[in-house]
Design an enzyme around this catalytic site. Structure first.
Site, mmCIF file in Angstrom:
data_model
loop_
_atom_site.group_PDB
_atom_site.id
_atom_site.type_symbol
_atom_site.label_atom_id
_atom_site.label_comp_id
_atom_site.label_asym_id
_atom_site.label_seq_id
_atom_site.Cartn_x
_atom_site.Cartn_y
_atom_site.Cartn_z
ATOM 1 N N TYR A 102 1.136 -1.324 0.109
ATOM 2 C CA TYR A 102 0.164 0.069 -0.510
ATOM 3 C C TYR A 102 0.809 1.283 0.168
ATOM 4 O O TYR A 102 0.777 2.378 -0.080
ATOM 5 C CB TYR A 102 -1.322 -0.148 1.480
ATOM 6 C CG TYR A 102 -2.459 -0.910 0.782
ATOM 7 C CD1 TYR A 102 -3.554 -0.208 1.119
ATOM 8 C CD2 TYR A 102 -2.265 -2.086 0.927
ATOM 9 C CE1 TYR A 102 -4.998 -0.450 0.675
ATOM 10 C CE2 TYR A 102 -3.269 -2.934 1.036
ATOM 11 C CZ TYR A 102 -4.201 -2.037 -0.039
ATOM 12 O OH TYR A 102 -6.036 -2.860 0.178
ATOM 13 N N LYS A 157 3.448 -14.002 6.349
ATOM 14 C CA LYS A 157 3.684 -14.457 5.512
ATOM 15 C C LYS A 157 5.204 -15.168 5.011
ATOM 16 O O LYS A 157 5.542 -14.925 4.182
ATOM 17 C CB LYS A 157 2.776 -13.897 4.150
ATOM 18 C CG LYS A 157 2.856 -15.214 3.159
ATOM 19 C CD LYS A 157 2.041 -16.784 3.000
ATOM 20 C CE LYS A 157 1.980 -17.748 2.700
ATOM 21 N NZ LYS A 157 1.548 -18.784 2.920
#
Length: 421
Positions: A150, A220
């Site tokens: 982002y 992750k």
């Protein structure tokens, strides 16, 4: 600056009895939900405080209306007002998909360094849910708001910039894994020690303040070892170095198990829980999404990166009835700046039809009132909403799934809430 401005003193907000609160109505359904929010908040504040407190609303422009009237979707005076008045609220703003215009929501977060996207998720009685036991869902998500994908560092395929970036990757960095270089777009994913640390610090502070049992780092890191893996490592480091007397981490559990065995590790964990320590743990993002359906009661406060947080927030909202009742806030706990917002989109297909559900912005306003220390007014609104749901009275998006549900228009639902206060 006048006396009606919220200030921050020694890390604590100082809120006058008649604070100026800027708001952006928003695009699409924004006008309707914002009108509902203003009515309900004003009524609740008047009822609870008997005229001793009130909000002085200041409307600001952004989005489509600002572009028409000011020639820009995000006027500088709008940004400045949020900076000056510190706390505000907004409806949804349109950002065209696949076009070059930057997301206005992201721009506001970046410009004001609102590094925490705060998304509490809980079930409300009377709301239909796909879960058998939705009451077990009670989580608060701390989503990092300024880094990750982002950050907006990307180049479109076929441009000179993308070609230059690919050339740098291959010639300077020795990268050979881009399968289709001529048609690839590229993005950069920055994740920093500082960004991670302040996000995790805010999550642990919240857990300490509210008595939450655990903080879970969702990442992750098994694949993105230096970005998301770094988030995990740096998050644990904050917990173990800055909150050593308040937390017990699963890294500590693993270390004890390795040296003294599983029984000793379990004993240490049980002792930590008995002492009221917060358990800090981590989980891979895809496993977390599965686990929240199978055992949501295992999770309380969530700290995660920007993109993961986007996915997680919407899944958890769906588990308790949908994004229409999902509130959100963007906060800088250091400066006190905060923008509370509806978490859904502009929904142009139903704009102007008086059917939109205003609960997302209403519950975000509740968060705003709590942030200001006006908890009583916030609790009054929450009770009114839940009472309406228990009676089967809601807008059509929720009422159609309720037993004996009665679909109300946006204005009728708002009237009903005010009557319930």
């Amino acid at each position: 600056m006048n006396e009606n401005v919220i200030t921050i003193e020694n890390g604590t907000l100082a809120v006058p009895d008649e604070p100026v609160i800027p708001y952006i109505a928003g695009d699409g359904v924004g006008e309707e939900i914002s009108a509902s929010m203003l009515r309900v908040v004003d009524a609740a504040v008047a009822k609870v405080y008997g005229g001793k407190r009130k909000i002085c609303w200041k409307e600001l422009l952004a989005g489509e209306r600002a572009e028409k009237e000011e020639g820009t979707p995000l006027p500088e005076k709008t940004l400045q007002a949020f900076k000056d008045y510190r706390v505000g609220i907004k409806g949804p703003l349109m950002t065209p998909v696949g076009e070059g215009r930057r997301s206005l929501n992201v721009a506001l977060r970046q410009e004001l360094d609102l590094y925490v996207c705060l998304r509490p998720v809980r079930w409300y009685k009377g709301v239909s849910s796909p879960l058998k036991e939705p009451q077990k869902v009670n989580m608060t998500i701390f989503r990092e708001n300024t880094e990750d994908i982002y950050a907006g560092i990307e180049w479109e395929q076929g441009t000179p910039e993308a070609e230059k970036f690919y050339e740098f990757l291959t010639k300077e960095m020795g990268v050979t894994k881009v399968r289709f270089p001529k048609t690839s777009s590229f993005g950069v994913k920055p994740v920093s020690v500082e960004g991670t640390s302040r996000l995790v610090r805010s999550a642990i502070d919240y857990a300490v303040r509210t008595g939450a049992p655990s903080v879970t780092l969702v990442h992750k890191g098994n694949i993105m070892k230096f970005t998301e893996g770094g988030f995990k490592r740096w998050g644990y480091r904050v917990a173990e170095t800055e909150y050593a007397d308040r937390v017990f981490t699963m890294q500590q559990y693993a270390a004890i198990a390795k040296t003294a065995g599983e029984d000793a590790a379990r004993k240490a964990l049980d002792e930590a829980v008995g002492q009221g320590r917060i358990i800090v743990k981590d989980v891979i993002a895809d496993a977390f999404l599965q686990n929240t359906l199978l055992s949501p009661e295992d999770y309380s406060v969530i700290a995660t990166l920007n993109l993961n947080g986007d996915y997680i927030s919407d899944q958890l909202a769906a588990m308790v009835g949908g994004i229409g009742i999902a509130p959100g806030a963007n906060i800088n706990y250091r400066t006190g700046h905060a923008i509370f917002e509806a978490t859904h989109g502009t929904a142009p297909n139903i704009a102007g039809k008086n059917v939109v559900n205003p609960c997302s912005i209403l519950l975000s306003a509740v968060m705003m009132l709590e942030y200001m220390g006006w908890n009583e007014a916030g609790e009054t609104i929450t009770r009114a909403i839940e009472k309406s749901f228990c009676e089967g009275k809601a807008t059509v998006d929720l009422a159609r799934f309720m037993d004996n549900g009665t679909a109300l228009s946006t204005t009728s639902f708002t009237d009903n809430l005010i009557n319930n206060l």
